[in-house]
Motif scaffolding. Structure first.
Motif, PDB file in Angstrom:
ATOM      1  N   LEU A 133      82.153   4.163   5.091  1.00  0.00           N
ATOM      2  CA  LEU A 133      81.674   4.478   6.419  1.00  0.00           C
ATOM      3  C   LEU A 133      80.936   5.809   6.419  1.00  0.00           C
ATOM      4  CD1 LEU A 133      82.040   2.607   8.765  1.00  0.00           C
ATOM      5  CD2 LEU A 133      84.054   3.893   9.461  1.00  0.00           C
ATOM      6  N   LEU A 134      81.426   6.766   5.642  1.00  0.00           N
ATOM      7  CA  LEU A 134      80.741   8.054   5.538  1.00  0.00           C
ATOM      8  C   LEU A 134      79.350   7.874   4.939  1.00  0.00           C
ATOM      9  CD1 LEU A 134      80.646  11.127   5.726  1.00  0.00           C
ATOM     10  CD2 LEU A 134      81.864  11.247   3.543  1.00  0.00           C
ATOM     11  N   GLU A 135      79.266   7.084   3.872  1.00  0.00           N
ATOM     12  CA  GLU A 135      77.951   6.809   3.276  1.00  0.00           C
ATOM     13  C   GLU A 135      76.996   6.201   4.293  1.00  0.00           C
ATOM     14  OE1 GLU A 135      77.782   4.365  -0.306  1.00  0.00           O
ATOM     15  OE2 GLU A 135      79.708   5.241  -0.896  1.00  0.00           O
ATOM     16  N   THR A 137      77.129   6.351   7.512  1.00  0.00           N
ATOM     17  CA  THR A 137      76.796   7.292   8.583  1.00  0.00           C
ATOM     18  C   THR A 137      75.760   8.302   8.110  1.00  0.00           C
ATOM     19  OG1 THR A 137      79.044   7.038   9.397  1.00  0.00           O
ATOM     20  CG2 THR A 137      77.772   8.876  10.272  1.00  0.00           C
ATOM     21  N   LEU A 138      75.887   8.740   6.859  1.00  0.00           N
ATOM     22  CA  LEU A 138      74.906   9.669   6.309  1.00  0.00           C
ATOM     23  C   LEU A 138      73.526   9.010   6.217  1.00  0.00           C
ATOM     24  CD1 LEU A 138      77.157  11.321   3.607  1.00  0.00           C
ATOM     25  CD2 LEU A 138      76.001  12.548   5.439  1.00  0.00           C
ATOM     26  N   ASP A 139      73.498   7.728   5.862  1.00  0.00           N
ATOM     27  CA  ASP A 139      72.222   7.001   5.846  1.00  0.00           C
ATOM     28  C   ASP A 139      71.616   6.957   7.240  1.00  0.00           C
ATOM     29  OD1 ASP A 139      72.238   6.477   3.164  1.00  0.00           O
ATOM     30  OD2 ASP A 139      73.106   4.476   3.350  1.00  0.00           O
ATOM     31  N   GLU A 140      72.464   6.689   8.221  1.00  0.00           N
ATOM     32  CA  GLU A 140      71.954   6.634   9.592  1.00  0.00           C
ATOM     33  C   GLU A 140      71.419   7.983  10.042  1.00  0.00           C
ATOM     34  OE1 GLU A 140      73.896   4.440  12.771  1.00  0.00           O
ATOM     35  OE2 GLU A 140      75.428   3.884  11.316  1.00  0.00           O
ATOM     36  N   LEU A 141      72.114   9.037   9.622  1.00  0.00           N
ATOM     37  CA  LEU A 141      71.672  10.378   9.988  1.00  0.00           C
ATOM     38  C   LEU A 141      70.304  10.670   9.381  1.00  0.00           C
ATOM     39  CD1 LEU A 141      72.342  13.018  11.416  1.00  0.00           C
ATOM     40  CD2 LEU A 141      73.593  13.730   9.374  1.00  0.00           C
ATOM     41  N   ASP A 142      70.115  10.277   8.130  1.00  0.00           N
ATOM     42  CA  ASP A 142      68.797  10.450   7.512  1.00  0.00           C
ATOM     43  C   ASP A 142      67.736   9.686   8.279  1.00  0.00           C
ATOM     44  OD1 ASP A 142      69.527  12.141   5.477  1.00  0.00           O
ATOM     45  OD2 ASP A 142      69.960  10.539   4.066  1.00  0.00           O
ATOM     46  N   ALA A 144      67.798   8.845  11.391  1.00  0.00           N
ATOM     47  CA  ALA A 144      67.566   9.498  12.682  1.00  0.00           C
ATOM     48  C   ALA A 144      66.657  10.707  12.508  1.00  0.00           C
ATOM     49  CB  ALA A 144      68.894   9.913  13.311  1.00  0.00           C
ATOM     50  N   ARG A 145      66.842  11.432  11.423  1.00  0.00           N
ATOM     51  CA  ARG A 145      66.030  12.638  11.221  1.00  0.00           C
ATOM     52  C   ARG A 145      64.598  12.287  10.873  1.00  0.00           C
ATOM     53  NH1 ARG A 145      70.856  16.268   8.513  1.00  0.00           N
ATOM     54  NH2 ARG A 145      71.367  17.305  10.475  1.00  0.00           N
ATOM     55  N   GLU A 146      64.429  11.213  10.123  1.00  0.00           N
ATOM     56  CA  GLU A 146      63.073  10.765   9.853  1.00  0.00           C
ATOM     57  C   GLU A 146      62.411  10.338  11.162  1.00  0.00           C
ATOM     58  OE1 GLU A 146      61.136   7.692   6.668  1.00  0.00           O
ATOM     59  OE2 GLU A 146      62.758   9.039   6.117  1.00  0.00           O
ATOM     60  N   TYR A 246      64.264   4.409   6.336  1.00  0.00           N
ATOM     61  CA  TYR A 246      65.374   3.589   6.802  1.00  0.00           C
ATOM     62  C   TYR A 246      65.039   3.077   8.184  1.00  0.00           C
ATOM     63  CZ  TYR A 246      67.961   5.872   3.102  1.00  0.00           C
ATOM     64  OH  TYR A 246      68.378   6.326   1.899  1.00  0.00           O
ATOM     65  N   VAL A 248      67.576   2.272  11.369  1.00  0.00           N
ATOM     66  CA  VAL A 248      68.976   2.145  11.746  1.00  0.00           C
ATOM     67  C   VAL A 248      69.103   1.766  13.211  1.00  0.00           C
ATOM     68  CG1 VAL A 248      71.171   3.336  11.969  1.00  0.00           C
ATOM     69  CG2 VAL A 248      69.704   3.745  10.013  1.00  0.00           C
TER      70      VAL A 248
ATOM     71  N   GLN B  72      61.370  19.071   8.171  1.00  0.00           N
ATOM     72  CA  GLN B  72      60.573  18.103   7.422  1.00  0.00           C
ATOM     73  C   GLN B  72      59.113  18.457   7.607  1.00  0.00           C
ATOM     74  OE1 GLN B  72      62.038  14.288   9.049  1.00  0.00           O
ATOM     75  NE2 GLN B  72      62.402  13.742   6.920  1.00  0.00           N
ATOM     76  N   ARG B  93      74.803  16.774   1.053  1.00  0.00           N
ATOM     77  CA  ARG B  93      75.314  15.425   1.188  1.00  0.00           C
ATOM     78  C   ARG B  93      75.998  15.004  -0.089  1.00  0.00           C
ATOM     79  NH1 ARG B  93      72.490   9.824   2.977  1.00  0.00           N
ATOM     80  NH2 ARG B  93      74.005   8.556   1.921  1.00  0.00           N
ATOM     81  N   TYR B 101      65.644  17.718   2.854  1.00  0.00           N
ATOM     82  CA  TYR B 101      64.920  18.555   3.807  1.00  0.00           C
ATOM     83  C   TYR B 101      64.759  19.956   3.250  1.00  0.00           C
ATOM     84  CZ  TYR B 101      67.103  14.809   6.411  1.00  0.00           C
ATOM     85  OH  TYR B 101      67.543  13.577   6.799  1.00  0.00           O
ATOM     86  N   LEU B 134      83.507  12.837   7.813  1.00  0.00           N
ATOM     87  CA  LEU B 134      83.008  11.706   8.599  1.00  0.00           C
ATOM     88  C   LEU B 134      82.882  12.099  10.063  1.00  0.00           C
ATOM     89  CD1 LEU B 134      82.180   8.762   8.949  1.00  0.00           C
ATOM     90  CD2 LEU B 134      84.595   8.133   9.015  1.00  0.00           C
ATOM     91  N   LEU B 141      75.163  12.969  13.970  1.00  0.00           N
ATOM     92  CA  LEU B 141      74.366  11.795  14.310  1.00  0.00           C
ATOM     93  C   LEU B 141      74.169  11.720  15.827  1.00  0.00           C
ATOM     94  CD1 LEU B 141      72.940   9.262  13.343  1.00  0.00           C
ATOM     95  CD2 LEU B 141      75.131   8.072  13.392  1.00  0.00           C
TER      96      LEU B 141
END
Lengths: 248, 248
Positions: A133-135, A137-142, A144-146, A246, A248, B72, B93, B101, B134, B141
């Motif tokens: 879940l942490l992985e 969530t980190l993907d989603e955060l990336d 979101a930042r993109e 990504y 998300v 970015q 991360r 970034y 998490l 997020l």
DNA sequence: GCTTTCGTTTGATCTGCATCAAAGTCAGTG
DNA sequence: CACTGACTTTGATGCAGATCAAACGAAAGC
């Protein structure tokens, strides 16, 4: 992402995406058995709300088939989409009582759910789930930042190209093909939904899609069916330097 | 957030923010001892880069004092800030080899760091750390998604008011006061940095700050020292319905 | 003291996208 | 088949914020 995860799909796993995404990579029979016991399915029709922002949310889950969106709305009605949930994406936040966003099914949707309480207990007992879940969530955060770069600095044309590139990539990933050469896919969103995602109006979306068509970056059959003859050209239009990307 | 976390600061804990944020809430002596053995500090001067996007990143850490930004940049130089790191915020991360970034110190900065390898091993061995991470990631997020609404749909004036509200709130939290009535704080960012955060130009930032001053929403002493006579008024200007609000 | 530099403010003008408005397309339905 | 309603396209116009340009204030160096 989906390509990556596909490597981890075990014979023992059912169609439940939590098992693919949150557990399968390192699953063992006991964990799977326990998850199996507490899961259940929910179906929603296209356009139906899954949950409204602020509502009590006593379950978590992930998308099996179909597409859902996360949106935020201001009092005066301005809307911004903040997430697009495709099959295998996770919904809900362990440790939070109420939903933070409106979740809506944009197509017919099937979700695989777990009541929050037992899921949280399982998370505590089974570190693998929390780590996965942490992985995620980190993907989603990336992602979101993109998306923040897109919303803050890209032009309308670049925004459209970016969205098309992302959808094309996700679509190719689901088909286990790499996104090079000619790509064909269906847009899962209306012009208005695209506008909500991109921070534009639907008129601007329509105009820019037409412009990309006129300039042979894409071709259209009907309103939804898109052909991308040259994916690299599309990426160029999107102003993307990176080729991660990504959705998300 | 900081107010919340302050409840968990134990006597046994040193000034290392990882211990506050990632562990303290549920810490036990062994975990603390182990973290203590592998941590180290790094200092940066104002304006100095901490790491560039794409560089190998062999450590994780968190901010002890000072402020850093995540940005970015597109090839043609357009920049978008995607995170603002204040004391106690986490950087890096687990599970990723290179930075995604540019991280820059905007003031003198002290970070408490851990080499990535041993930190990841500790995470596996100590589920509490992963769980805390998490939680923190989910908070970030949420902050990013709130920022997407700002970037996509808010006017320049609303953007400025939102940023001021967030900074005021974080500042009040650090002083353990609730953000009501008159607030006084120093802006940690230049006009250009504010512009990069808000998806505006620095001229527009300057104009809108002046406008808020003219309309008595804020008053200014010098360029940086801000007084907010009525926080609710500021929130109104920000177009915020919710009163959550993060700054990551 | 004078000059340079950096951050900021302010003014004039331009432009990309929003807004307002109308008409076209297509699937579904009585 | 015409009718309805949802979605889309296209056109005309307006405006918020970008861009270009200049000047100001404060701190730093000589």
């Amino acid at each position: 992402m989906a390509v990556h995860d596909a490597q981890f799909v075990h014979q023992e796993c059912s169609d439940c995406p939590i098992r693919h995404r949150a557990v399968c990579a390192r699953c063992d029979a006991d964990e799977l058995g326990k998850l199996e016991q507490i899961k259940f399915y929910r179906s929603y029709q296209a356009g139906q709300p899954v949950i409204w922002s602020g509502d009590r949310m006593d379950f978590v889950g992930s998308v099996v088939t179909g597409i859902a969106t996360l949106t935020q709305t201001m009092e005066d009605g301005r809307r911004q989409m903040v997430g697009l949930l495709l099959p295998s994406d996770f919904v809900g936040r362990p440790g939070r009582a109420s939903a933070a966003y409106d979740v809506t099914a944009t197509t017919d949707l099937v979700m695989c759910c777990f009541r929050k309480k037992p899921f949280e207990e399982m998370m505590l007992a089974t570190p693998h789930i929390g780590q996965r879940l942490l992985e995620m969530t980190l993907d989603e955060l990336d992602a979101a930042r993109e998306w923040m770069l897109l919303l803050g600095r890209k032009t309308a044309r670049e925004k459209i190209a970016s969205l098309l590139a992302i959808i094309a990539r996700r679509d190719a990933a689901l088909k286990l093909r790499s996104p090079k050469g000619a790509l064909v896919f269906d847009l899962p969103l209306t012009r208005e939904e695209m506008a909500d995602y991109l921070g534009l109006t639907l008129e601007t979306v329509s105009r820019q899609v037409s412009a990309l068509k006129r300039d042979d970056v894409i071709s259209l059959e009907g309103n939804r069916h898109v052909t991308v003859p040259d994916f690299d050209r599309l990426l160029e239009e999107a102003g993307d330097d990176n080729d991660g990307g990504y959705l998300v």
